[in-house]
Scaffold this motif. Structure first.
Motif, PDB file in Angstrom:
ATOM      1  N   UNK A 123      46.257  41.770  30.777  1.00  0.00           N
ATOM      2  CA  UNK A 123      47.715  41.835  30.715  1.00  0.00           C
ATOM      3  C   UNK A 123      48.286  42.244  32.071  1.00  0.00           C
ATOM      4  N   UNK A 161      51.818  44.168  33.398  1.00  0.00           N
ATOM      5  CA  UNK A 161      52.978  44.967  32.994  1.00  0.00           C
ATOM      6  C   UNK A 161      53.651  45.455  34.264  1.00  0.00           C
ATOM      7  N   UNK A 173      56.859  47.867  36.185  1.00  0.00           N
ATOM      8  CA  UNK A 173      57.676  49.070  36.014  1.00  0.00           C
ATOM      9  C   UNK A 173      58.548  49.251  37.244  1.00  0.00           C
ATOM     10  N   UNK A 217      51.210  46.439  37.150  1.00  0.00           N
ATOM     11  CA  UNK A 217      49.919  46.925  36.672  1.00  0.00           C
ATOM     12  C   UNK A 217      49.198  45.821  35.900  1.00  0.00           C
ATOM     13  N   UNK A 241      41.882  46.692  24.935  1.00  0.00           N
ATOM     14  CA  UNK A 241      40.958  47.779  24.581  1.00  0.00           C
ATOM     15  C   UNK A 241      39.696  47.278  23.900  1.00  0.00           C
ATOM     16  N   UNK A 289      46.237  48.383  25.776  1.00  0.00           N
ATOM     17  CA  UNK A 289      45.767  48.260  27.141  1.00  0.00           C
ATOM     18  C   UNK A 289      44.992  49.497  27.557  1.00  0.00           C
ATOM     19  N   UNK A 290      43.734  49.265  27.913  1.00  0.00           N
ATOM     20  CA  UNK A 290      42.867  50.362  28.294  1.00  0.00           C
ATOM     21  C   UNK A 290      41.615  49.839  28.954  1.00  0.00           C
ATOM     22  N   UNK A 309      44.080  50.774  32.660  1.00  0.00           N
ATOM     23  CA  UNK A 309      45.058  50.143  33.527  1.00  0.00           C
ATOM     24  C   UNK A 309      44.588  50.294  34.981  1.00  0.00           C
ATOM     25  N   UNK A 310      45.021  49.352  35.825  1.00  0.00           N
ATOM     26  CA  UNK A 310      44.783  49.538  37.245  1.00  0.00           C
ATOM     27  C   UNK A 310      45.787  50.530  37.824  1.00  0.00           C
ATOM     28  N   UNK A 311      45.674  50.778  39.113  1.00  0.00           N
ATOM     29  CA  UNK A 311      46.546  51.763  39.755  1.00  0.00           C
ATOM     30  C   UNK A 311      47.907  51.189  40.129  1.00  0.00           C
TER      31      UNK A 311
END
Lengths: 121, 106
Positions: free
Chosen positions: A35, A37, A39, A95, A100, A108-109, A111-113
């Motif tokens: 995924x 996402x 922000x 991100x 998961x 989502x598990x 996540x990148x930085x």
């Protein structure tokens, strides 16, 4: 360790393009949905897109449909987000996240930085 | 489109129980998860499938979901729990996030 690392962010002018990459390690990359996402700094999370394991099925938020293309290269453990016709509204931290359980849980598990995209003239 | 509504902020004293809600139409018929995002960090999954904790998440974190409301409960809240919390659900093969709740531990 299971890890995702994003890259490709930067400053781009309105109307320009950028390609983000998300490289996974520590797991069987081709068995997991991935995924994207975004922000806006100081604001909430917004789903952008996701891609299923073999890359043939993708989904997009209405706000990016027709402008962004998600793809993957499982041999290189990488998912790409090609972003075209960028506007200021696309500014934010992007991100990538792994499903998961692999396919279709939607959780989502990890996540990148994140990688920062700034659209400005 | 499907909307998830969270209170913008919740305050709690150390050692007390924090409750963060997430509201959506018939949300109880969908699975919900929760993410914790500390300042300057990426989000991290703390609850999935309404009630389950990923490995490494303390038992102090618990979740429930019924009717129109999902709830994240943090028992014996610690200063390290201060963060933004987001609920998330699926709708028609799209991911929907709540607006986020800032948890302040006073």
């Amino acid at each position: 360790d299971v890890q995702l690392v994003e890259s490709g962010g930067g400053l781009v002018q309105p109307g320009g393009s950028l390609r983000l990459s998300c490289v996974g390690s520590g797991f069987t990359f081709g068995s997991y949905w991935i995924f994207w996402v975004r922000q806006v700094p100081g604001k909430g999370l917004a789903w952008v897109s996701h891609i299923k394991t073999d890359g043939t099925t993708t989904s997009y938020a209405d706000s990016v449909k027709g402008r962004f293309i998600i793809s993957r290269d499982n041999d290189k453990n990488t998912v790409f987000l090609q972003m075209n016709s960028l506007t200021a509204a696309d500014t934010g931290v992007y991100y990538c996240g792994r499903d998961h359980f692999g396919s279709g849980s939607g959780w989502l598990d990890p996540w990148g930085q994140g990688t920062l995209v700034t659209v400005s003239s | 489109s499907y909307d998830l509504t969270q209170p913008p902020s919740v305050s709690v004293s150390p050692g007390q129980t924090a409750t963060i809600t997430c509201s959506g139409h018939n949300l109880g018929y969908r699975y919900t998860c929760w993410y914790q995002q500390k300042t300057g960090q990426a989000p991290a999954l703390v609850i999935y499938q309404d009630t389950k904790r990923p490995s490494g998440i303390p038992e102090r974190f618990s979740g429930s979901n019924s009717g129109n409301t999902a709830t994240l409960t943090i028992s014996e809240t610690q200063a390290m729990d201060e963060a933004d919390y987001y609920c998330q659900a699926w709708d028609s093969s799209t991911v929907v996030f709540g607006g986020g709740t800032k948890l302040t531990v006073l």
